[in-house]
Design a protein around this motif. Structure first.
Motif, PDB file in Angstrom:
ATOM      1  N   LEU A   1       0.835  -1.197   0.000  1.00  0.00           N
ATOM      2  CA  LEU A   1       0.000   0.000   0.000  1.00  0.00           C
ATOM      3  C   LEU A   1       0.866   1.242   0.000  1.00  0.00           C
ATOM      4  O   LEU A   1       1.779   1.371   0.823  1.00  0.00           O
TER       5      LEU A   1
ATOM      6  N   VAL B   1      -3.569   6.913  -0.174  1.00  0.00           N
ATOM      7  CA  VAL B   1      -4.206   5.594  -0.112  1.00  0.00           C
ATOM      8  C   VAL B   1      -4.678   5.315   1.319  1.00  0.00           C
ATOM      9  O   VAL B   1      -5.855   5.093   1.552  1.00  0.00           O
TER      10      VAL B   1
ATOM     11  N   ILE C   1      -7.947   7.930   5.173  1.00  0.00           N
ATOM     12  CA  ILE C   1      -8.885   7.760   4.058  1.00  0.00           C
ATOM     13  C   ILE C   1     -10.051   6.930   4.595  1.00  0.00           C
ATOM     14  O   ILE C   1      -9.858   6.000   5.392  1.00  0.00           O
TER      15      ILE C   1
ATOM     16  N   ALA D   1      -9.967   3.008   5.469  1.00  0.00           N
ATOM     17  CA  ALA D   1      -8.575   2.539   5.420  1.00  0.00           C
ATOM     18  C   ALA D   1      -8.272   1.481   6.479  1.00  0.00           C
ATOM     19  O   ALA D   1      -7.688   0.438   6.172  1.00  0.00           O
TER      20      ALA D   1
ATOM     21  N   ALA E   1      -9.951  -1.693   5.632  1.00  0.00           N
ATOM     22  CA  ALA E   1      -9.331  -2.325   4.464  1.00  0.00           C
ATOM     23  C   ALA E   1      -8.089  -3.103   4.876  1.00  0.00           C
ATOM     24  O   ALA E   1      -7.870  -4.232   4.416  1.00  0.00           O
TER      25      ALA E   1
ATOM     26  N   ILE F   1      -1.381  -1.232  -4.267  1.00  0.00           N
ATOM     27  CA  ILE F   1      -2.427  -0.223  -4.430  1.00  0.00           C
ATOM     28  C   ILE F   1      -1.778   1.132  -4.195  1.00  0.00           C
ATOM     29  O   ILE F   1      -1.236   1.397  -3.119  1.00  0.00           O
TER      30      ILE F   1
ATOM     31  N   ASP G   1      -1.826   5.591  -5.582  1.00  0.00           N
ATOM     32  CA  ASP G   1      -2.677   6.652  -6.126  1.00  0.00           C
ATOM     33  C   ASP G   1      -2.007   7.415  -7.259  1.00  0.00           C
ATOM     34  O   ASP G   1      -2.578   8.359  -7.797  1.00  0.00           O
TER      35      ASP G   1
ATOM     36  N   PHE H   1      -5.728   3.608  -6.984  1.00  0.00           N
ATOM     37  CA  PHE H   1      -6.860   3.921  -6.116  1.00  0.00           C
ATOM     38  C   PHE H   1      -7.384   5.297  -6.513  1.00  0.00           C
ATOM     39  O   PHE H   1      -6.654   6.289  -6.415  1.00  0.00           O
TER      40      PHE H   1
ATOM     41  N   ASN I   1     -13.746   5.293  -0.724  1.00  0.00           N
ATOM     42  CA  ASN I   1     -13.643   4.358   0.388  1.00  0.00           C
ATOM     43  C   ASN I   1     -12.646   3.250   0.038  1.00  0.00           C
ATOM     44  O   ASN I   1     -12.871   2.495  -0.914  1.00  0.00           O
ATOM     45  N   LEU I   2     -11.554   3.146   0.792  1.00  0.00           N
ATOM     46  CA  LEU I   2     -10.529   2.146   0.499  1.00  0.00           C
ATOM     47  C   LEU I   2     -11.045   0.733   0.709  1.00  0.00           C
ATOM     48  O   LEU I   2     -10.708  -0.175  -0.054  1.00  0.00           O
TER      49      LEU I   2
END
Length: 177
Positions: free
Chosen positions: A8, A13, A30, A33, A36, A132, A134, A152, A156-157
């Motif tokens: 990540l 993110v 986020i 997060a 996730a 993942i 951004d 991303f 919503n993560l």
């Protein structure tokens, strides 16, 4: 035995990218997060953070600040029953103000160095691993390390992570090797 991982990016993110975040009081998670990360943990994957931290090279904060923020993030995630298995950051930048960080470094994304270091240190199976991020440089780093990268888009993560799990039911399962 090798275990797959989710790498990540941090700013953009896991937390909002408000520019050179190093103070826990200014970090805003986020949406989704923490949940996730817990979902990634429960699915049996390593959860790693790989983040460029050029604010160190720019003299805005130091490495102790980065490490303290990561420790704080780990403590906050633990309150959700979630964990990051390891944090990697690159403080270097080719145009750094702070001389000792002025260099080109394969660990700085889009280079794959941080990912490769974690793969070697934790015996990660790259075949089922993903990143993942951004930014396109995150995806480039993933590709250079031989793993699949996802951008991303925000929001919503947890929803995004769940969509990746649903999109890749065969390839994203925790596989050996």
């Amino acid at each position: 035995m090798k275990k797959s991982a989710v790498f990540l990016d941090r700013d953009g993110v896991l937390n909002e990218d408000t520019g050179y975040v190093f103070d826990p009081r200014k970090l805003k998670w986020i949406e989704g997060a923490q949940e996730a990360v817990k979902t990634i943990n429960e699915a049996g994957y390593f959860a790693f953070v790989v983040t460029n931290q050029s604010g160190v090279a720019r003299g805005l904060f130091d490495e102790d600040d980065v490490q303290a923020l990561h420790a704080w993030m780990a403590d906050e995630l633990a309150k959700f029953g979630a964990r990051i298995d390891d944090f990697e950051y690159c403080p270097d930048h080719p145009e750094a103000v702070v001389e000792r960080y002025r260099r080109t470094n394969i660990r700085r994304k889009p280079g794959p160095g941080m990912i490769n270091d974690l793969v070697a240190r934790h015996n990660v199976g790259v075949g089922g691993s993903i990143l993942i991020g951004d930014k396109e440089t995150d995806v480039e780093a993933a590709r250079a390390a031989g793993i699949k990268g996802y951008l991303f888009p925000g929001g919503n993560l947890l929803t995004f992570v769940r969509s990746i799990l649903a999109e890749n039911p065969g390839s994203f399962r925790n596989r050996q090797g």
